[in-house]
Design a protein around this motif. Structure first.
Motif, PDB file in Angstrom:
ATOM      1  N   TYR A   1      -0.273  -5.179  -5.931  1.00  0.00           N
ATOM      2  CA  TYR A   1      -0.544  -3.943  -5.348  1.00  0.00           C
ATOM      3  C   TYR A   1      -2.049  -3.714  -6.001  1.00  0.00           C
ATOM      4  O   TYR A   1      -2.139  -4.151  -7.376  1.00  0.00           O
ATOM      5  CB  TYR A   1       0.440  -2.789  -6.226  1.00  0.00           C
ATOM      6  CG  TYR A   1       0.205  -1.487  -5.882  1.00  0.00           C
ATOM      7  CD1 TYR A   1       0.462  -0.789  -4.580  1.00  0.00           C
ATOM      8  CD2 TYR A   1      -0.478  -0.675  -6.850  1.00  0.00           C
ATOM      9  CE1 TYR A   1       0.191   0.537  -4.354  1.00  0.00           C
ATOM     10  CE2 TYR A   1      -0.814   0.604  -6.673  1.00  0.00           C
ATOM     11  CZ  TYR A   1      -0.525   1.001  -5.255  1.00  0.00           C
ATOM     12  OH  TYR A   1      -0.818   2.536  -5.025  1.00  0.00           O
TER      13      TYR A   1
ATOM     14  N   ASN B   1       7.294   4.910  -8.519  1.00  0.00           N
ATOM     15  CA  ASN B   1       8.008   4.119  -7.411  1.00  0.00           C
ATOM     16  C   ASN B   1       7.722   3.001  -7.299  1.00  0.00           C
ATOM     17  O   ASN B   1       8.576   1.731  -7.121  1.00  0.00           O
ATOM     18  CB  ASN B   1       7.567   4.942  -6.003  1.00  0.00           C
ATOM     19  CG  ASN B   1       8.414   6.175  -5.804  1.00  0.00           C
ATOM     20  OD1 ASN B   1       9.583   6.053  -5.308  1.00  0.00           O
ATOM     21  ND2 ASN B   1       7.586   7.408  -5.722  1.00  0.00           N
ATOM     22  N   LEU B   2       6.285   2.390  -7.819  1.00  0.00           N
ATOM     23  CA  LEU B   2       5.898   0.922  -7.879  1.00  0.00           C
ATOM     24  C   LEU B   2       6.814   0.234  -8.647  1.00  0.00           C
ATOM     25  O   LEU B   2       7.243  -1.056  -8.736  1.00  0.00           O
ATOM     26  CB  LEU B   2       4.405   0.830  -7.942  1.00  0.00           C
ATOM     27  CG  LEU B   2       3.890  -0.434  -7.944  1.00  0.00           C
ATOM     28  CD1 LEU B   2       3.888  -0.974  -6.401  1.00  0.00           C
ATOM     29  CD2 LEU B   2       2.282  -0.419  -8.528  1.00  0.00           C
TER      30      LEU B   2
ATOM     31  N   ALA C   1       4.671   8.145   0.747  1.00  0.00           N
ATOM     32  CA  ALA C   1       4.481   6.947  -0.062  1.00  0.00           C
ATOM     33  C   ALA C   1       5.012   5.614   0.246  1.00  0.00           C
ATOM     34  O   ALA C   1       4.872   4.672  -0.149  1.00  0.00           O
ATOM     35  CB  ALA C   1       4.825   7.318  -1.602  1.00  0.00           C
TER      36      ALA C   1
ATOM     37  N   ASP D   1      -7.137  12.088  -3.820  1.00  0.00           N
ATOM     38  CA  ASP D   1      -5.845  12.007  -4.293  1.00  0.00           C
ATOM     39  C   ASP D   1      -5.284  12.828  -5.383  1.00  0.00           C
ATOM     40  O   ASP D   1      -5.970  12.715  -6.446  1.00  0.00           O
ATOM     41  CB  ASP D   1      -5.211  10.432  -4.302  1.00  0.00           C
ATOM     42  CG  ASP D   1      -5.180   9.722  -2.807  1.00  0.00           C
ATOM     43  OD1 ASP D   1      -5.190  10.307  -1.803  1.00  0.00           O
ATOM     44  OD2 ASP D   1      -6.060   8.792  -3.116  1.00  0.00           O
TER      45      ASP D   1
ATOM     46  N   TRP E   1       3.133   7.305  -7.104  1.00  0.00           N
ATOM     47  CA  TRP E   1       3.037   6.122  -6.563  1.00  0.00           C
ATOM     48  C   TRP E   1       3.370   4.888  -7.753  1.00  0.00           C
ATOM     49  O   TRP E   1       4.266   4.164  -7.312  1.00  0.00           O
ATOM     50  CB  TRP E   1       1.521   5.648  -6.333  1.00  0.00           C
ATOM     51  CG  TRP E   1       1.008   6.483  -4.926  1.00  0.00           C
ATOM     52  CD1 TRP E   1       1.913   6.641  -4.092  1.00  0.00           C
ATOM     53  CD2 TRP E   1      -0.263   6.462  -4.582  1.00  0.00           C
ATOM     54  NE1 TRP E   1       0.983   7.198  -2.799  1.00  0.00           N
ATOM     55  CE2 TRP E   1      -0.275   7.179  -3.205  1.00  0.00           C
ATOM     56  CE3 TRP E   1      -1.410   6.370  -5.185  1.00  0.00           C
ATOM     57  CZ2 TRP E   1      -1.357   7.474  -2.748  1.00  0.00           C
ATOM     58  CZ3 TRP E   1      -2.594   6.691  -4.676  1.00  0.00           C
ATOM     59  CH2 TRP E   1      -2.712   7.368  -3.199  1.00  0.00           C
TER      60      TRP E   1
ATOM     61  N   LYS F   1       0.446  12.525  -7.356  1.00  0.00           N
ATOM     62  CA  LYS F   1       0.668  11.659  -6.183  1.00  0.00           C
ATOM     63  C   LYS F   1       0.465  10.550  -6.822  1.00  0.00           C
ATOM     64  O   LYS F   1       1.190   9.530  -6.541  1.00  0.00           O
ATOM     65  CB  LYS F   1      -0.254  12.021  -4.929  1.00  0.00           C
ATOM     66  CG  LYS F   1       0.036  10.854  -3.945  1.00  0.00           C
ATOM     67  CD  LYS F   1      -0.529  11.410  -2.330  1.00  0.00           C
ATOM     68  CE  LYS F   1      -2.068  11.254  -2.251  1.00  0.00           C
ATOM     69  NZ  LYS F   1      -2.615  11.416  -1.258  1.00  0.00           N
ATOM     70  N   VAL F   2      -0.550  10.206  -7.477  1.00  0.00           N
ATOM     71  CA  VAL F   2      -1.054   8.788  -8.162  1.00  0.00           C
ATOM     72  C   VAL F   2       0.358   8.604  -9.173  1.00  0.00           C
ATOM     73  O   VAL F   2       0.634   7.304  -9.011  1.00  0.00           O
ATOM     74  CB  VAL F   2      -2.080   8.776  -8.914  1.00  0.00           C
ATOM     75  CG1 VAL F   2      -2.358   7.496  -9.739  1.00  0.00           C
ATOM     76  CG2 VAL F   2      -3.328   8.854  -7.810  1.00  0.00           C
TER      77      VAL F   2
ATOM     78  N   TRP G   1      -9.221   6.513  -4.847  1.00  0.00           N
ATOM     79  CA  TRP G   1      -8.345   7.745  -5.043  1.00  0.00           C
ATOM     80  C   TRP G   1      -9.101   8.790  -5.121  1.00  0.00           C
ATOM     81  O   TRP G   1      -8.767  10.024  -4.445  1.00  0.00           O
ATOM     82  CB  TRP G   1      -7.221   7.289  -5.808  1.00  0.00           C
ATOM     83  CG  TRP G   1      -6.514   6.150  -5.875  1.00  0.00           C
ATOM     84  CD1 TRP G   1      -6.303   5.451  -4.425  1.00  0.00           C
ATOM     85  CD2 TRP G   1      -5.524   5.510  -6.668  1.00  0.00           C
ATOM     86  NE1 TRP G   1      -5.381   4.512  -4.641  1.00  0.00           N
ATOM     87  CE2 TRP G   1      -4.833   4.298  -5.867  1.00  0.00           C
ATOM     88  CE3 TRP G   1      -5.248   5.629  -7.866  1.00  0.00           C
ATOM     89  CZ2 TRP G   1      -4.008   3.588  -6.629  1.00  0.00           C
ATOM     90  CZ3 TRP G   1      -4.562   4.643  -8.440  1.00  0.00           C
ATOM     91  CH2 TRP G   1      -3.905   3.865  -7.699  1.00  0.00           C
TER      92      TRP G   1
ATOM     93  N   ARG H   1       0.976  -1.107   0.012  1.00  0.00           N
ATOM     94  CA  ARG H   1       0.067  -0.100  -0.071  1.00  0.00           C
ATOM     95  C   ARG H   1       0.715   1.202   0.009  1.00  0.00           C
ATOM     96  O   ARG H   1       1.503   1.332  -0.845  1.00  0.00           O
ATOM     97  CB  ARG H   1      -1.007   0.078   1.260  1.00  0.00           C
ATOM     98  CG  ARG H   1      -1.994  -0.953   1.053  1.00  0.00           C
ATOM     99  CD  ARG H   1      -1.684  -2.419   1.793  1.00  0.00           C
ATOM    100  NE  ARG H   1      -1.889  -2.142   3.324  1.00  0.00           N
ATOM    101  CZ  ARG H   1      -3.115  -2.351   3.936  1.00  0.00           C
ATOM    102  NH1 ARG H   1      -4.116  -2.792   3.590  1.00  0.00           N
ATOM    103  NH2 ARG H   1      -3.194  -2.008   5.417  1.00  0.00           N
ATOM    104  N   THR H   2       0.885   2.081   1.084  1.00  0.00           N
ATOM    105  CA  THR H   2       1.840   3.111   1.137  1.00  0.00           C
ATOM    106  C   THR H   2       3.125   2.639   2.019  1.00  0.00           C
ATOM    107  O   THR H   2       3.440   3.224   2.905  1.00  0.00           O
ATOM    108  CB  THR H   2       1.208   4.161   2.081  1.00  0.00           C
ATOM    109  OG1 THR H   2       0.660   3.760   3.108  1.00  0.00           O
ATOM    110  CG2 THR H   2      -0.011   4.942   1.132  1.00  0.00           C
TER     111      THR H   2
ATOM    112  N   LEU I   1       5.971   1.768  -0.576  1.00  0.00           N
ATOM    113  CA  LEU I   1       6.596   1.193  -1.608  1.00  0.00           C
ATOM    114  C   LEU I   1       8.480   1.132  -1.383  1.00  0.00           C
ATOM    115  O   LEU I   1       8.871   1.825  -2.260  1.00  0.00           O
ATOM    116  CB  LEU I   1       6.171   1.987  -2.847  1.00  0.00           C
ATOM    117  CG  LEU I   1       4.724   2.265  -2.753  1.00  0.00           C
ATOM    118  CD1 LEU I   1       4.173   3.059  -3.885  1.00  0.00           C
ATOM    119  CD2 LEU I   1       4.170   0.816  -2.983  1.00  0.00           C
TER     120      LEU I   1
END
Length: 476
Positions: free
Chosen positions: A31, A54-55, A245, A43, A51, A47-48, A38, A7-8, A10
């Motif tokens: 994930y 970073n994912l 995140a 959100d 995410w 930010k999405v 969201w 989730r948060t 990552l």
């Protein structure tokens, strides 16, 4: 088979649920892309995007450990229990591991998932990871959650001295599994891709987060206390997006600060002590989410302020949102937010007080707008900060303490460097004039910049009267 539900959190390093899952047996990570949820949570598109970026980086390092990263979709969290149940059945999963999240909706989601999975004999393990202390373990002598930060901090200091939270080791590579990883989507419908300039400000991945932490701890933290309030200076860690995140953990941050301060919390370098306090503020607001769940429901922490006569002023709200207030420090801060997805912390307080006090517009409007634009948007911190500024929250600023944007500007951006960076139409003004161009008349010909939308003195008195009408006195 163990399933790690990301989730948060990552990151590979110091990830409690990852270490626990890998320690129990072969592990697969998943994930969930939940665009409807969201949107319900406001959100921000940036930010999405952060995410997803970073994912993608996390998927690469998980692959080195032979842990496949799967992507599943659910419009909202209501669908998550069945999505995870189906996945667990197909993989013959014995247990699901997650790092705890806080907030009413997050708690309900996890309870529903646990109920659904346990009905099928699948264990659901929650791990403490975002915080140093589990909510409910730091309480007053009467067994209630703290409402004053300084008291909360004192207990935290005592606990940290006796048992400093340890960082979790990265698991070893496992044997290859007959499970193919999924590609991480480049974008999600309903969330526009941010500008490349914004993305370049926030590179993805743990390496970048660790680079920022190391640079800050080695080069900047000593001056943090004395320089953090000056927005034109690069004096903050720029780690908030990575913390929100879960690309870096608060434990990693705490250990880095202590390492350069001889392990001290309250003595040594003032900068390190001040920054550790900021980590504890973050902790405090998450404990508040659990202890006082009404703040997750867009309710004031102080119930008596719910009756405040907020003004309905959509045109003034739009001017604030669009950086057209005529107050340079406010407009410069709002442009920084709109263009970078981030705002300097001192200025978050300045613009929040201007909206809630000088314009007397409901703090919820500002809270929502921030969440829709912040790359580091975090329910607990954002709500806590807005309610502090609006004098409706825990440990809030007294209602009669109202930042004056002009004096704040003159004190913390004396030469006008920050203002001129974000308001180039004022770049030709001398430093003393840039804070309040309207006082110049037509002397410098700044026709393109608006006049102040409100008289600061009269609007301050209006706010004080509104609070007094609630029966709140100066010493309340």
């Amino acid at each position: 088979m163990q399933l790690l539900w990301l989730r948060t959190d990552l990151r590979l390093h110091d990830n409690t649920a990852l270490a626990a899952a890998a320690g129990q047996g072969p592990t697969v990570a998943v994930y969930l892309v939940t665009p409807g949820q969201w949107q319900l949570h406001d959100d921000a598109p940036c930010k999405v995007d952060f995410w997803l970026r970073n994912l993608r980086e996390l998927g690469k390092v998980l692959a080195v450990l032979n842990i496949p990263l799967l992507i599943r979709h659910a419009q909202t969290w209501d669908q998550v229990p069945e999505v995870l149940r189906t996945l667990c059945q197909s993989l013959k999963v014995d247990a699901v591991h997650v790092n705890e999240e806080y907030g009413v909706n997050e708690s309900r989601r996890d309870q529903a998932v646990a109920h659904t999975l346990e009905a099928d004999g699948i264990r659901f393990h929650c791990h403490l990871d975002q915080l140093f202390f589990k909510p409910g373990s730091v309480l007053t002598r009467t067994g209630t959650y703290f409402q004053v930060f300084s008291q909360f901090r004192k207990v935290c200091y005592s606990r940290l001295r006796s048992a400093l939270p340890r960082q979790v080791s990265v698991p070893k590579a496992q044997s290859t599994l007959p499970v193919e990883a999924d590609p991480v989507p480049e974008a999600v419908e309903g969330f526009a891709r941010p500008s490349q300039a914004l993305r370049d400000l926030w590179p993805a991945g743990e390496d970048e987060a660790q680079r920022r932490l190391t640079r800050f701890a080695e080069q900047q933290i000593d001056n943090y206390q004395s320089e953090r309030d000056f927005p034109a200076k690069s004096a903050t860690s720029q780690l908030s997006a990575y913390l929100a995140a879960g690309v870096i953990s608060p434990r990693q941050c705490l250990h880095a600060a202590l390492q350069g301060n001889r392990g001290e919390f309250e003595s040594g370098h003032a900068g390190a002590v001040t920054w550790i306090n900021e980590l504890l503020w973050r902790e405090f607001y998450k404990h508040i989410l659990v202890g006082y769940p009404r703040v997750s429901k867009r309710r004031a922490f102080r119930p008596e302020t719910e009756a405040l006569a907020w003004r309905q002023a959509p045109e003034e709200l739009a001017a604030w949102q669009e950086a057209r207030t005529g107050l340079p420090i406010v407009d410069a801060a709002m442009r920084q937010l709109l263009e970078t997805g981030w705002m300097h912390n001192r200025l978050r307080m300045v613009v929040a007080m201007f909206l809630t006090k000088n314009l007397l517009i409901d703090w919820r409007e500002g809270e929502r707008f921030f969440m829709r634009h912040l790359i580091d948007g975090d329910l607990a911190a954002n709500n806590g900060g807005w309610q502090w500024s609006a004098s409706s929250g825990t440990d809030a600023a007294p209602y009669f303490r109202i930042f004056n944007p002009l004096s704040q500007s003159e004190k913390f951006d004396r030469e006008g460097l920050f203002i001129k960076r974000w308001l180039p139409e004022l770049a030709g003004l001398p430093p003393k004039a840039v804070h309040n161009p309207s006082a110049l008349g037509d002397l410098f010909g700044v026709e393109s910049y608006p006049q102040p939308m409100v008289d600061l003195g009269r609007s301050r008195e209006r706010a004080l009267a509104a609070f007094r009408n609630l029966g709140i006195t100066a010493d309340t």
